[in-house]
Design an enzyme around this catalytic site. Structure first.
Site, PDB file in Angstrom:
ATOM      1  N   THR A  13       0.892  -1.127  -0.008  1.00 28.12           N
ATOM      2  CA  THR A  13       0.111  -0.023  -0.081  1.00 28.12           C
ATOM      3  C   THR A  13       0.985   1.191  -0.043  1.00 28.12           C
ATOM      4  O   THR A  13       0.476   2.481  -0.325  1.00 28.12           O
ATOM      5  CB  THR A  13      -0.901   0.278   1.189  1.00 28.12           C
ATOM      6  N   MET A  91      10.564  -6.480   4.946  1.00 23.71           N
ATOM      7  CA  MET A  91      10.548  -7.164   6.170  1.00 23.71           C
ATOM      8  C   MET A  91      11.863  -7.708   6.413  1.00 23.71           C
ATOM      9  O   MET A  91      11.936  -8.689   7.402  1.00 23.71           O
ATOM     10  CB  MET A  91       9.359  -8.049   6.298  1.00 23.71           C
ATOM     11  N   HIS A 110       8.358   3.725   8.869  1.00 28.30           N
ATOM     12  CA  HIS A 110       8.271   2.857  10.009  1.00 28.30           C
ATOM     13  C   HIS A 110       6.881   3.137  10.746  1.00 28.30           C
ATOM     14  O   HIS A 110       6.600   4.325  10.976  1.00 28.30           O
ATOM     15  CB  HIS A 110       9.323   3.116  11.187  1.00 28.30           C
TER      16      HIS A 110
END
Ligand code: GAR
Length: 207
Positions: A13, A91, A110
């Site tokens: 996204t 990740m 973050h």
């Protein structure tokens, strides 16, 4: 024109927010020219494909250790003539070879207000669960430069929102994305592409 490469692992996204910002002219001096995913089934790859952005899978699970994995990612980024690397929901923590190749040219988003709720183990929904467990009343998102230490590089932009008493990790994640991440990530990239971010030690100045 700054060549932007985006590193992804999941839904993408944030990548979509960057594509939208590019299409609406909010990022004038940069172009997303490469997407690299650490997972073959990341929906982010569909988003790249739908927008004719060259995308490549460099699957973490196909590499024995982080050194050889980082080298593969770095080489792909260099091959794409990358001027700015954006970690958008990536990740995997890469090693020092990245900083050696792209110091001052890597940004991460973050989903919390650094230096709280960050570092190893704080990713995705875990961050929002930790925020709810702690009882803090504010959370948000941070865009910062990537250095060797995880989530500790110079902060570029932050945005805060209130935590609600009935929030779940999922509702909080959604609000942090919509109201913070999808706004400040394109904004920080635009500032970088316009040459308006000055790094002074562990701080930044917008000029
Ligand atoms: C985002 O909330 C991003 O900030 C977070 O993962 C999500 C990815 O969503 N990143 C981390 O937790 C990294 N420490 P997306 O794939 O839909 O952009």
């Amino acid at each position: 024109m700054i060549n932007i490469s985006v590193l992804v692992s999941g839904g993408g996204t944030n990548l979509q927010a960057l594509i939208d910002a590019q299409n609406s002219g909010k990022i004038k001096n940069g172009r997303i020219t490469c997407v690299i995913s650490s997972k073959a089934d990341a929906y982010a790859l569909e988003r790249a494909k739908n927008n004719n952005i060259p995308a490549k899978v460099i699957a973490r699970k196909e590499y024995d250790n982080i050194h050889t994995y980082t080298a593969a990612v770095r080489d792909a980024l260099l091959e794409a003539n990358t001027d700015l690397v954006v970690y958008a929901g990536f990740m995997t923590i890469l090693d020092s070879q990245m900083v050696e190749a792209f110091e001052g040219k890597m940004m991460n988003v973050h989903p919390a207000l650094i230096p709280s709720f960050c570092g190893k183990g704080f990713y995705g929904l875990r961050v929002h669960q930790a925020v709810l467990d702690s009882g803090v009343k504010l959370t948000g998102a941070t865009v910062h430069f990537v250095t060797e230490e995880c989530d500790a590089g110079p902060i570029i932009l932050q945005k805060a929102i209130e935590v609600k008493s009935d929030d779940t990790p999922q509702t909080l994640q959604r609000r942090v994305m919509e109201q913070c991440e999808w706004k400040i990530l394109p904004e920080a990239i635009s500032l970088f592409c316009d040459g308006r971010i000055k790094i002074n030690g562990n701080k930044t100045e917008i000029i």
